[in-house]
Design a protein around this motif. Structure first.
Motif, short mmCIF file in Angstrom:
data_model
loop_
_atom_site.label_atom_id
_atom_site.label_comp_id
_atom_site.label_asym_id
_atom_site.label_seq_id
_atom_site.Cartn_x
_atom_site.Cartn_y
_atom_site.Cartn_z
N HIS A 1 -10.45 5.99 -2.74
CA HIS A 1 -10.40 7.53 -3.02
C HIS A 1 -11.13 8.38 -1.53
O HIS A 1 -12.32 7.46 -1.52
N THR B 1 -5.88 9.69 -2.42
CA THR B 1 -6.04 8.38 -2.84
C THR B 1 -5.12 7.55 -2.22
O THR B 1 -3.97 7.76 -1.97
N THR C 1 -7.61 1.10 -5.77
CA THR C 1 -7.71 2.25 -5.18
C THR C 1 -8.64 2.80 -4.07
O THR C 1 -9.82 2.29 -4.42
N GLN D 1 0.87 -1.24 -0.09
CA GLN D 1 0.11 0.10 0.07
C GLN D 1 0.87 1.25 -0.03
O GLN D 1 2.03 1.33 0.65
N TYR E 1 -3.13 3.62 -2.65
CA TYR E 1 -2.90 2.65 -3.51
C TYR E 1 -2.70 1.25 -2.85
O TYR E 1 -1.96 1.35 -2.14
#
Lengths: 111, 117
Positions: A75, A20, A73, A6, A22
């Protein structure tokens, strides 16, 4: 060996801002899960993404999955203090016997 | 919804003793249960996977003789930490996998905070 990474590991953001998180994984999988963990607590399920292109939204959080890029993702829209927690993605390899967590993202939302 | 009960939530034990942690799926049958260990500010590390009626599969580096897992029924799995030492102090979380509707769901227990003194 399956790796689930991450980015970022730590995130400090002001209320009202967007960001965001990831999640990259190293093996073929079409099942991706997102969880929230508050300090000293267990995991709360946020999203289950089961196919390429899946997008799910709940409140200020939206998750998506790109199985070809092996990327998901999470967000955050217009962050609020209550979103402060650690967020984990997790990957189900599909064989049924392996369920691995990402490194986690510790989110702090500053008033 | 699916509920997994994990007990105890906290336990303090003396070094050298054994501790048993229970994980029960209350309203569904768990074909597979997972055991994780989490150190402070770290992610969850998979320790082992157990299927009902068969031996657990341990991840590399996890001592099977030290962390005994029993999955005697579709609703109960136990983790016994044998001859516990201070370095075993951690947060242990179980997860039960079962079908909900058309797809697989993973439901987590509330965790067990183990402190070995």
């Amino acid at each position: 060996e399956l790796k689930v990474e991450q980015n970022p590991l730590f995130l400090s953001m002001q209320e009202g801002k967007n960001y965001t998180i990831y999640c990259n994984y190293s093996t073929t999988s079409d099942r991706l899960y997102w969880y929230r963990q508050d300090p000293g607590k267990s995991l709360e399920s946020l999203f289950v993404l089961l196919s390429n292109g899946a997008v799910k939204q709940e409140g200020r959080l939206m998750a998506s999955l790109d199985t070809k890029a092996r990327l998901s993702t999470l967000h955050i829209t217009a962050a609020v203090h209550d979103l402060s927690a650690t967020y984990f993605c997790a990957v189900d390899t599909g064989t049924g016997n392996q369920f691995y967590f990402g490194t986690g993202t510790s989110l702090t939302v500053i008033p | 919804g699916a509920v997994v009960s994990q007990h105890p939530s906290r336990v303090i034990c003396k070094s050298g003793t054994s501790v048993k942690i229970e994980c029960r799926s209350l309203d569904f049958q768990a074909t597979t249960m997972f055991w994780y260990r989490q150190f402070p500010k770290q992610s969850l590390m998979l320790m082992a996977t157990s299927n009902e009626g068969s031996k657990a599969t341990y991840e590399q580096g996890v001592e099977k003789d030290k962390f005994l897992i029993n999955h005697a029924s579709l609703t109960l799995s136990t983790l016994t930490v044998t001859s516990a030492h201070p370095e075993d102090s951690s947060f242990y979380i179980c997860s039960a996998r079962g079908l909900r509707g058309a797809y697989t769901r993973y439901t987590f227990g509330s965790g067990t905070r183990l402190t070995v003194v």
